[in-house]
Design a protein around this motif. Structure first.
Motif, PDB file in Angstrom:
ATOM      1  N   LYS A 175      -9.170  13.007 -21.758  1.00  0.00           N
ATOM      2  CA  LYS A 175      -8.360  13.543 -20.662  1.00  0.00           C
ATOM      3  C   LYS A 175      -8.324  12.581 -19.482  1.00  0.00           C
ATOM      4  N   ALA A 176      -9.420  11.858 -19.266  1.00  0.00           N
ATOM      5  CA  ALA A 176      -9.435  10.880 -18.172  1.00  0.00           C
ATOM      6  C   ALA A 176      -8.397   9.791 -18.423  1.00  0.00           C
ATOM      7  N   GLN A 177      -8.339   9.280 -19.670  1.00  0.00           N
ATOM      8  CA  GLN A 177      -7.352   8.246 -19.987  1.00  0.00           C
ATOM      9  C   GLN A 177      -5.932   8.816 -19.929  1.00  0.00           C
ATOM     10  N   THR A 178      -5.744  10.034 -20.402  1.00  0.00           N
ATOM     11  CA  THR A 178      -4.420  10.658 -20.367  1.00  0.00           C
ATOM     12  C   THR A 178      -3.962  10.880 -18.931  1.00  0.00           C
ATOM     13  N   LEU A 179      -4.887  11.316 -18.074  1.00  0.00           N
ATOM     14  CA  LEU A 179      -4.537  11.551 -16.671  1.00  0.00           C
ATOM     15  C   LEU A 179      -4.175  10.251 -15.965  1.00  0.00           C
ATOM     16  N   ALA A 180      -4.946   9.196 -16.187  1.00  0.00           N
ATOM     17  CA  ALA A 180      -4.652   7.906 -15.553  1.00  0.00           C
ATOM     18  C   ALA A 180      -3.289   7.387 -15.996  1.00  0.00           C
ATOM     19  N   HIS A 181      -3.012   7.487 -17.295  1.00  0.00           N
ATOM     20  CA  HIS A 181      -1.716   7.021 -17.810  1.00  0.00           C
ATOM     21  C   HIS A 181      -0.580   7.879 -17.266  1.00  0.00           C
ATOM     22  N   PHE A 182      -0.799   9.177 -17.166  1.00  0.00           N
ATOM     23  CA  PHE A 182       0.240  10.068 -16.646  1.00  0.00           C
ATOM     24  C   PHE A 182       0.554   9.751 -15.190  1.00  0.00           C
ATOM     25  N   MET A 183      -0.471   9.531 -14.365  1.00  0.00           N
ATOM     26  CA  MET A 183      -0.233   9.208 -12.956  1.00  0.00           C
ATOM     27  C   MET A 183       0.481   7.873 -12.812  1.00  0.00           C
ATOM     28  N   ALA A 184       0.108   6.897 -13.649  1.00  0.00           N
ATOM     29  CA  ALA A 184       0.783   5.598 -13.597  1.00  0.00           C
ATOM     30  C   ALA A 184       2.243   5.727 -14.008  1.00  0.00           C
ATOM     31  N   GLN A 185       2.494   6.460 -15.096  1.00  0.00           N
ATOM     32  CA  GLN A 185       3.870   6.637 -15.563  1.00  0.00           C
ATOM     33  C   GLN A 185       4.694   7.408 -14.538  1.00  0.00           C
ATOM     34  N   SER A 186       4.094   8.398 -13.906  1.00  0.00           N
ATOM     35  CA  SER A 186       4.810   9.177 -12.892  1.00  0.00           C
ATOM     36  C   SER A 186       5.139   8.320 -11.674  1.00  0.00           C
ATOM     37  N   ALA A 187       4.219   7.442 -11.283  1.00  0.00           N
ATOM     38  CA  ALA A 187       4.487   6.548 -10.150  1.00  0.00           C
ATOM     39  C   ALA A 187       5.639   5.596 -10.472  1.00  0.00           C
ATOM     40  N   VAL A 188       5.654   5.080 -11.708  1.00  0.00           N
ATOM     41  CA  VAL A 188       6.744   4.183 -12.116  1.00  0.00           C
ATOM     42  C   VAL A 188       8.079   4.920 -12.100  1.00  0.00           C
ATOM     43  N   GLU A 189       8.100   6.134 -12.646  1.00  0.00           N
ATOM     44  CA  GLU A 189       9.354   6.899 -12.692  1.00  0.00           C
ATOM     45  C   GLU A 189       9.809   7.292 -11.287  1.00  0.00           C
ATOM     46  N   LEU A 190       8.863   7.627 -10.408  1.00  0.00           N
ATOM     47  CA  LEU A 190       9.221   7.974  -9.036  1.00  0.00           C
ATOM     48  C   LEU A 190       9.835   6.782  -8.313  1.00  0.00           C
ATOM     49  N   ASN A 191       9.229   5.610  -8.483  1.00  0.00           N
ATOM     50  CA  ASN A 191       9.794   4.407  -7.856  1.00  0.00           C
ATOM     51  C   ASN A 191      11.168   4.097  -8.428  1.00  0.00           C
ATOM     52  N   ARG A 192      11.302   4.247  -9.754  1.00  0.00           N
ATOM     53  CA  ARG A 192      12.597   3.959 -10.380  1.00  0.00           C
ATOM     54  C   ARG A 192      13.677   4.921  -9.866  1.00  0.00           C
ATOM     55  N   SER A 193      13.307   6.198  -9.701  1.00  0.00           N
ATOM     56  CA  SER A 193      14.289   7.166  -9.203  1.00  0.00           C
ATOM     57  C   SER A 193      14.678   6.869  -7.760  1.00  0.00           C
ATOM     58  N   LEU A 194      13.710   6.444  -6.941  1.00  0.00           N
ATOM     59  CA  LEU A 194      14.030   6.107  -5.551  1.00  0.00           C
ATOM     60  C   LEU A 194      14.928   4.884  -5.473  1.00  0.00           C
ATOM     61  N   VAL A 195      14.629   3.858  -6.285  1.00  0.00           N
ATOM     62  CA  VAL A 195      15.478   2.662  -6.297  1.00  0.00           C
ATOM     63  C   VAL A 195      16.875   3.009  -6.778  1.00  0.00           C
ATOM     64  N   SER A 196      16.958   3.840  -7.847  1.00  0.00           N
ATOM     65  CA  SER A 196      18.266   4.235  -8.371  1.00  0.00           C
ATOM     66  C   SER A 196      19.036   5.054  -7.341  1.00  0.00           C
ATOM     67  N   GLU A 197      18.350   5.944  -6.648  1.00  0.00           N
ATOM     68  CA  GLU A 197      19.017   6.744  -5.620  1.00  0.00           C
ATOM     69  C   GLU A 197      19.533   5.865  -4.491  1.00  0.00           C
ATOM     70  N   GLY A 198      18.714   4.889  -4.087  1.00  0.00           N
ATOM     71  CA  GLY A 198      19.170   3.964  -3.048  1.00  0.00           C
ATOM     72  C   GLY A 198      20.371   3.148  -3.498  1.00  0.00           C
ATOM     73  N   ASP A 199      20.350   2.694  -4.765  1.00  0.00           N
ATOM     74  CA  ASP A 199      21.493   1.938  -5.286  1.00  0.00           C
ATOM     75  C   ASP A 199      22.754   2.804  -5.335  1.00  0.00           C
ATOM     76  N   GLN A 200      22.594   4.050  -5.761  1.00  0.00           N
ATOM     77  CA  GLN A 200      23.755   4.930  -5.832  1.00  0.00           C
ATOM     78  C   GLN A 200      24.318   5.212  -4.443  1.00  0.00           C
TER      79      GLN A 200
ATOM     80  N   LYS B 134       0.827  -1.215   0.000  1.00  0.00           N
ATOM     81  CA  LYS B 134       0.000   0.000   0.000  1.00  0.00           C
ATOM     82  C   LYS B 134       0.855   1.255   0.000  1.00  0.00           C
ATOM     83  N   THR B 135       2.144   1.095   0.261  1.00  0.00           N
ATOM     84  CA  THR B 135       3.041   2.248   0.172  1.00  0.00           C
ATOM     85  C   THR B 135       3.000   2.854  -1.218  1.00  0.00           C
ATOM     86  N   TYR B 136       2.875   1.999  -2.228  1.00  0.00           N
ATOM     87  CA  TYR B 136       2.894   2.491  -3.609  1.00  0.00           C
ATOM     88  C   TYR B 136       1.606   3.239  -3.958  1.00  0.00           C
ATOM     89  N   GLU B 137       0.569   3.083  -3.153  1.00  0.00           N
ATOM     90  CA  GLU B 137      -0.618   3.902  -3.371  1.00  0.00           C
ATOM     91  C   GLU B 137      -0.286   5.380  -3.172  1.00  0.00           C
TER      92      GLU B 137
END
Length: 369
Positions: free
Chosen positions: A134-159, A74-77
């Motif tokens: 716009k509803a589909q664009t917003l949903a896709h944007f939030m999903a893509q942003s969540a993926v990029e945020l998680n990827r940046s956090l994992v990359s920062e932790g690895d670094q 649920k953290t990823y929510e």
């Protein structure tokens, strides 16, 4: 007292009021239809993200989804429903024009819904807007942003991990260099081979001196025997030789004591130098082993970079919805029909009960008079 409940009487009473009940149903359905048609149509688009376990984890443990692990997902929510991402989406897609100037918290509760599908690792992101695209664009944007945020956090932790191991490697190399410098200094300033040669030479000298002591003692003993048998000038000469032998014996014993004292000092010094060398050698081997272990950890950390934590992957970016999610016309009409049927029936039931009680009281009063 009124009679017990009579089903036939009740049904007949309701049939007599059937037109009112029918009219109530028609009016309720008509009002629900009018209100539903007057409402703004809203469309809901859904994007789905799968939360994959770390790449290096055991497959069996990854398949065994525990309640505690699902609760931790649920953290990823919070990643997908953060206020900063939603504000960025509002500014990027100009949603204020269609949603008005409400507070962002109110808009997010109305527009965005994020949740983990029960007993799965699927994260659903629902966006509800009057414009389906716009509803589909917003949903896709939030999903893509969540993926990029998680990827940046994992990359920062690895670094951070790699940087920490590199710092440990630098410190270990500096420590090894200090040990190497101390080792070179010990080899230069504290030679061992010369000291060992000197100890061996002193031991040989001591053995030779001890042999001379034994020979001198035998000579003195022999002189004492000969003195007993000699007479006159021969005895005096023998006593002189015995005196010279005793003087030599005393000198050789003093030499043995000096050799023993010198040998003890040299052995003590040799033991100290060997102990210092052994300690430096052990420290050098330990430092080399530590560097080898750190370099191995560093290779593993660099190889596992990006795969250490859970990975988010969009499996369904969503589609442009074709059917509005609100208002739900069939549901609204069914609810209005149910209310239009239940409310008048309830009203007429109370009315019938009240009339029967009134008639019963009037009948009782007339009978007593």
């Amino acid at each position: 007292m009124p009679d017990s409940f009579d089903a036939f009487h009740y049904i007949g009473y309701m049939r007599s009021r059937g037109r009112w009940i029918g009219a109530s149903c028609v009016v309720a359905v008509a009002l629900a239809l009018a209100v539903s048609l007057a409402q703004t149509r809203l469309y809901t688009a859904t994007a789905r993200i799968v939360i994959e376990p770390p790449a290096g984890s055991d497959l069996r443990s990854a398949m065994a989804v525990s309640p505690i692990y699902l609760e931790s997902l649920k953290t990823y929510e919070q990643f997908a429903s953060s206020d900063s991402l939603f504000r960025k989406a509002i500014d990027q897609f100009d949603l204020r024009a269609s949603l008005g100037s409400r507070p962002i918290e109110s808009l997010k509760r109305r527009v965005l819904q994020v949740g983990i599908v029960r007993n799965t690792r699927i994260l659903e992101i629902e966006a509800t807007l009057p414009d389906p695209r716009k509803a589909q664009t917003l949903a896709h944007f939030m999903a893509q942003s969540a993926v990029e945020l998680n990827r940046s956090l994992v990359s920062e932790g690895d670094q951070d991990l790699i940087h920490g191991i590199e710092q440990q490697q630098h410190d270990a190399r500096a420590h090894l260099q200090e040990i190497e410098d101390a080792w070179a200094k010990v080899l230069s300033n504290e030679p061992v081979n010369q000291l060992q040669s000197a100890i061996e030479s002193a031991a040989e000298l001591r053995a030779a001196t001890e042999q001379q002591v034994l020979n001198t003692e035998l000579e003195i003993a022999d002189a004492a025997q000969r003195e007993k048998q000699a007479s006159g000038s021969d005895a005096a000469e023998i006593r002189k030789q015995a005196g010279d032998a005793r003087a030599r014996l005393d000198e050789m014993r003093k030499q043995l004591q000096a050799l023993d004292s010198q040998a003890a000092e040299r052995e003590k010094l040799l033991a100290q130098r060997l102990a210092r060398r052994d300690k430096l050698e052990a420290d050098r081997k330990g430092a080399q082993a530590s560097i080898t272990a750190i370099e191995s950890r560093l290779r593993e950390a660099r190889g596992d970079a990006g795969y250490r934590g859970e990975r988010l992957k969009i499996i369904d970016p969503g589609i442009v919805p074709e059917r509005p999610s609100s208002p739900n016309l069939p549901l609204n009409l069914a609810a209005a029909l149910l209310l239009g049927l239940v409310l008048p029936i309830l009203y007429f039931t109370l009315e019938m009960s009240y009339r029967e009680r009134t008639i019963y009281r009037e009948f009782s009063k007339a009978r007593h008079e």
